[in-house]
Write a protein that holds these residues in place. Structure first.
Motif, PDB file in Angstrom:
ATOM      1  N   LEU A 170      -1.563   7.449   9.729  1.00 47.70           N
ATOM      2  CA  LEU A 170      -1.340   7.115   8.223  1.00 47.70           C
ATOM      3  C   LEU A 170      -2.537   7.024   7.533  1.00 47.70           C
ATOM      4  O   LEU A 170      -3.509   6.541   8.323  1.00 47.70           O
ATOM      5  CB  LEU A 170      -0.459   5.809   8.014  1.00 47.70           C
ATOM      6  CG  LEU A 170       1.317   6.198   8.408  1.00 47.70           C
ATOM      7  CD1 LEU A 170       1.738   4.981   8.263  1.00 47.70           C
ATOM      8  CD2 LEU A 170       1.783   7.517   7.726  1.00 47.70           C
ATOM      9  N   VAL A 171      -2.930   7.487   6.190  1.00 43.79           N
ATOM     10  CA  VAL A 171      -3.697   7.109   5.461  1.00 43.79           C
ATOM     11  C   VAL A 171      -3.226   6.525   4.422  1.00 43.79           C
ATOM     12  O   VAL A 171      -2.148   6.623   3.755  1.00 43.79           O
ATOM     13  CB  VAL A 171      -4.599   8.264   5.072  1.00 43.79           C
ATOM     14  CG1 VAL A 171      -5.359   8.903   6.574  1.00 43.79           C
ATOM     15  CG2 VAL A 171      -3.954   9.404   4.508  1.00 43.79           C
ATOM     16  N   THR A 172      -3.942   5.733   3.483  1.00 44.58           N
ATOM     17  CA  THR A 172      -3.479   5.193   2.155  1.00 44.58           C
ATOM     18  C   THR A 172      -3.816   6.172   1.126  1.00 44.58           C
ATOM     19  O   THR A 172      -5.224   6.781   0.959  1.00 44.58           O
ATOM     20  CB  THR A 172      -4.090   3.748   1.970  1.00 44.58           C
ATOM     21  OG1 THR A 172      -5.483   3.751   2.125  1.00 44.58           O
ATOM     22  CG2 THR A 172      -3.409   2.899   3.009  1.00 44.58           C
TER      23      THR A 172
ATOM     24  N   LEU B 295      -3.023   3.134  10.534  1.00 49.40           N
ATOM     25  CA  LEU B 295      -4.272   3.394   9.726  1.00 49.40           C
ATOM     26  C   LEU B 295      -5.516   3.404  10.782  1.00 49.40           C
ATOM     27  O   LEU B 295      -6.072   4.361  10.546  1.00 49.40           O
ATOM     28  CB  LEU B 295      -4.436   2.226   8.844  1.00 49.40           C
ATOM     29  CG  LEU B 295      -3.565   2.202   7.557  1.00 49.40           C
ATOM     30  CD1 LEU B 295      -3.852   0.929   6.679  1.00 49.40           C
ATOM     31  CD2 LEU B 295      -3.414   3.435   6.903  1.00 49.40           C
TER      32      LEU B 295
ATOM     33  N   LEU C 112       0.798  -1.061   0.021  1.00 49.60           N
ATOM     34  CA  LEU C 112      -0.011  -0.079   0.096  1.00 49.60           C
ATOM     35  C   LEU C 112       0.695   1.221  -0.055  1.00 49.60           C
ATOM     36  O   LEU C 112       1.966   1.485   0.605  1.00 49.60           O
ATOM     37  CB  LEU C 112      -0.960  -0.060   1.341  1.00 49.60           C
ATOM     38  CG  LEU C 112      -1.858  -1.176   1.419  1.00 49.60           C
ATOM     39  CD1 LEU C 112      -2.520  -1.056   2.748  1.00 49.60           C
ATOM     40  CD2 LEU C 112      -2.851  -1.329   0.248  1.00 49.60           C
TER      41      LEU C 112
ATOM     42  N   ILE D   4       1.247  -1.158   8.953  1.00 48.75           N
ATOM     43  CA  ILE D   4       0.722   0.129   9.258  1.00 48.75           C
ATOM     44  C   ILE D   4      -0.602  -0.056   9.638  1.00 48.75           C
ATOM     45  O   ILE D   4      -1.459   0.949   9.839  1.00 48.75           O
ATOM     46  CB  ILE D   4       0.695   0.915   7.916  1.00 48.75           C
ATOM     47  CG1 ILE D   4      -0.032   0.437   6.699  1.00 48.75           C
ATOM     48  CG2 ILE D   4       2.329   1.480   7.595  1.00 48.75           C
ATOM     49  CD1 ILE D   4      -0.116   1.434   5.676  1.00 48.75           C
TER      50      ILE D   4
ATOM     51  N   ASP E 139       0.776  -4.168   4.188  1.00 52.49           N
ATOM     52  CA  ASP E 139      -0.303  -3.598   4.973  1.00 52.49           C
ATOM     53  C   ASP E 139      -0.140  -3.784   6.594  1.00 52.49           C
ATOM     54  O   ASP E 139      -0.705  -3.274   7.154  1.00 52.49           O
ATOM     55  CB  ASP E 139      -1.677  -4.193   4.351  1.00 52.49           C
ATOM     56  CG  ASP E 139      -1.522  -6.028   4.324  1.00 52.49           C
ATOM     57  OD1 ASP E 139      -0.841  -6.480   4.700  1.00 52.49           O
ATOM     58  OD2 ASP E 139      -2.429  -6.214   3.753  1.00 52.49           O
TER      59      ASP E 139
ATOM     60  N   SER F 243       1.160  10.464   5.743  1.00 49.17           N
ATOM     61  CA  SER F 243       0.647  11.255   6.851  1.00 49.17           C
ATOM     62  C   SER F 243      -0.341  12.284   6.436  1.00 49.17           C
ATOM     63  O   SER F 243      -0.227  12.867   5.493  1.00 49.17           O
ATOM     64  CB  SER F 243       1.673  11.743   7.910  1.00 49.17           C
ATOM     65  OG  SER F 243       2.114  12.886   7.136  1.00 49.17           O
TER      66      SER F 243
ATOM     67  N   LYS G 203       8.592   3.516   8.245  1.00 48.00           N
ATOM     68  CA  LYS G 203       7.251   3.828   8.526  1.00 48.00           C
ATOM     69  C   LYS G 203       7.421   4.914   9.343  1.00 48.00           C
ATOM     70  O   LYS G 203       6.492   5.877   9.305  1.00 48.00           O
ATOM     71  CB  LYS G 203       6.932   2.684   9.255  1.00 48.00           C
ATOM     72  CG  LYS G 203       5.134   2.945  10.068  1.00 48.00           C
ATOM     73  CD  LYS G 203       4.756   1.573  10.647  1.00 48.00           C
ATOM     74  CE  LYS G 203       5.449   1.452  11.946  1.00 48.00           C
ATOM     75  NZ  LYS G 203       4.883   0.289  12.776  1.00 48.00           N
TER      76      LYS G 203
ATOM     77  N   CYS H 272       1.049   4.981   1.510  1.00 47.54           N
ATOM     78  CA  CYS H 272       0.535   5.704   2.424  1.00 47.54           C
ATOM     79  C   CYS H 272       1.398   7.153   2.801  1.00 47.54           C
ATOM     80  O   CYS H 272       2.625   7.106   2.206  1.00 47.54           O
ATOM     81  CB  CYS H 272       0.517   4.778   3.716  1.00 47.54           C
ATOM     82  SG  CYS H 272       2.255   4.372   4.539  1.00 47.54           S
TER      83      CYS H 272
ATOM     84  N   ASP I 244      -5.479   3.562  -3.709  1.00 45.30           N
ATOM     85  CA  ASP I 244      -5.923   2.138  -3.286  1.00 45.30           C
ATOM     86  C   ASP I 244      -6.464   1.430  -4.653  1.00 45.30           C
ATOM     87  O   ASP I 244      -6.291   0.241  -4.755  1.00 45.30           O
ATOM     88  CB  ASP I 244      -6.954   2.152  -2.240  1.00 45.30           C
ATOM     89  CG  ASP I 244      -6.535   2.548  -1.002  1.00 45.30           C
ATOM     90  OD1 ASP I 244      -5.336   2.638  -0.931  1.00 45.30           O
ATOM     91  OD2 ASP I 244      -7.124   3.063   0.019  1.00 45.30           O
TER      92      ASP I 244
END
Length: 297
Positions: free
Chosen positions: A253-255, A248, A164, A244, A241, A168, A227, A166, A258
């Motif tokens: 953090l956000v992805t 998440l 993934l 994190i 995945d 911040s 990370k 990712c 996707d």
């Protein structure tokens, strides 16, 4: 084994006082029992019994030999019981080897619960990224991420992990959110170095498979550091995945991208012959399979 069978026949005859009764208890013929006694006497060079048409009694040498033989058979039975117990109860030393990032972030946090369920197991966890020969290093179970190269190994598929992208929330507010893999050229992308080279990122698009190589900004060779940099807002990172999951959940953090994620990698457990999987290995395989989840379709 022939000597052991002969000793067992000798002990039974001595204890029961009859070749016929001893043969019946051993589920062999009387002639076979007599033959075993004769073979043992020939091997030892002494007469173990004095035989007449009406009686069978131990010789002096036979009496002295009997006591030791009884102890041998008792020890053998104890050894058999011990092995049977070991095959039924998960206990003893278990050596598990895993990639460092998988061991630290997915495996280690769950191990206290596993050991609480199986207090007889003594776990030796070894984290490293180098590929080793498990048999040569005394490893019972080796976890591997990615497709296996050796078709001869005994492996159990535990699950899969996805790669993934990712970042911040702070980084995305400052630099914007990429909408397609092509947008990555305008972003700070953190590279992960393996075997001296930055690992390329892979995506899926309508035009087919895409490959992106982060260059010229910042790269590291440690997953935890990668990370941490992403959490600190240093840039975008391409990670497993499981690395994190907590970040998440917390929003650290956000992805992104996707819809273009395609790179799934199987997770396998390598172990010795499947014919006689000892209990401590079996319960660990079940634990790891539950922990790392079923394969995605």
């Amino acid at each position: 084994m022939d000597s052991l069978a002969n000793i067992e026949a000798f002990v039974r005859v001595a204890e029961l006082g009859s070749i016929t009764r001893a043969a019946r208890s051993l589920h062999i013929t009387a002639s076979a029992a007599s033959r075993r006694i004769a073979q043992l006497e020939d091997e030892l060079g002494v007469r173990l019994f004095h035989r007449t048409t009406r009686a069978l009694r131990l010789s002096d040498e036979g009496g002295a030999f009997l006591e030791r033989c009884q102890r041998i058979l008792e020890e053998l039975e104890a050894a058999k019981r011990s092995i049977a117990h070991a095959r039924a109860v998960p206990e003893g030393r278990l050596c598990v080897e895993a990639p460092a990032v998988l061991g630290r972030l997915a495996l280690a946090p769950a191990l206290p619960g596993f050991l609480a369920q199986h207090p007889g197991i003594e776990l030796d966890l070894r984290l490293r990224d180098a590929v080793i020969d498990p048999a040569a290093e005394g490893v019972d179970v080796s976890l591997r991420i990615g497709h296996l190269r050796d078709a001869e190994v005994v492996a159990r598929r535990l699950g899969v992990t996805r790669m993934l992208v990712c970042a911040s929330p702070e980084y995305l507010r400052r630099s914007g959110t990429p909408e397609t893999p092509a947008d990555l050229q305008q972003h700070r992308c953190l590279g992960f170095v393996r075997e001296g080279r930055v690992v390329p990122w892979r995506f899926r698009a309508e035009s087919g498979a895409l490959r992106f190589e982060p260059t010229g900004f910042l790269s590291v060779n440690d997953g935890d550091a990668l990370k941490a940099l992403a959490v600190a807002g240093a840039g975008l990172a391409w990670v497993f995945d499981f690395m994190i999951a907590l970040e998440l959940a917390s929003g650290a953090l956000v992805t992104v991208l996707d819809g273009f994620a395609v790179d799934e990698r199987p997770i396998h457990a390598l172990y010795q012959s499947p014919r006689h999987v000892i209990p401590r290995v079996r319960v660990f395989l079940d634990f790891a399979s539950t922990l790392l989840g079923p394969p995605r379709s």
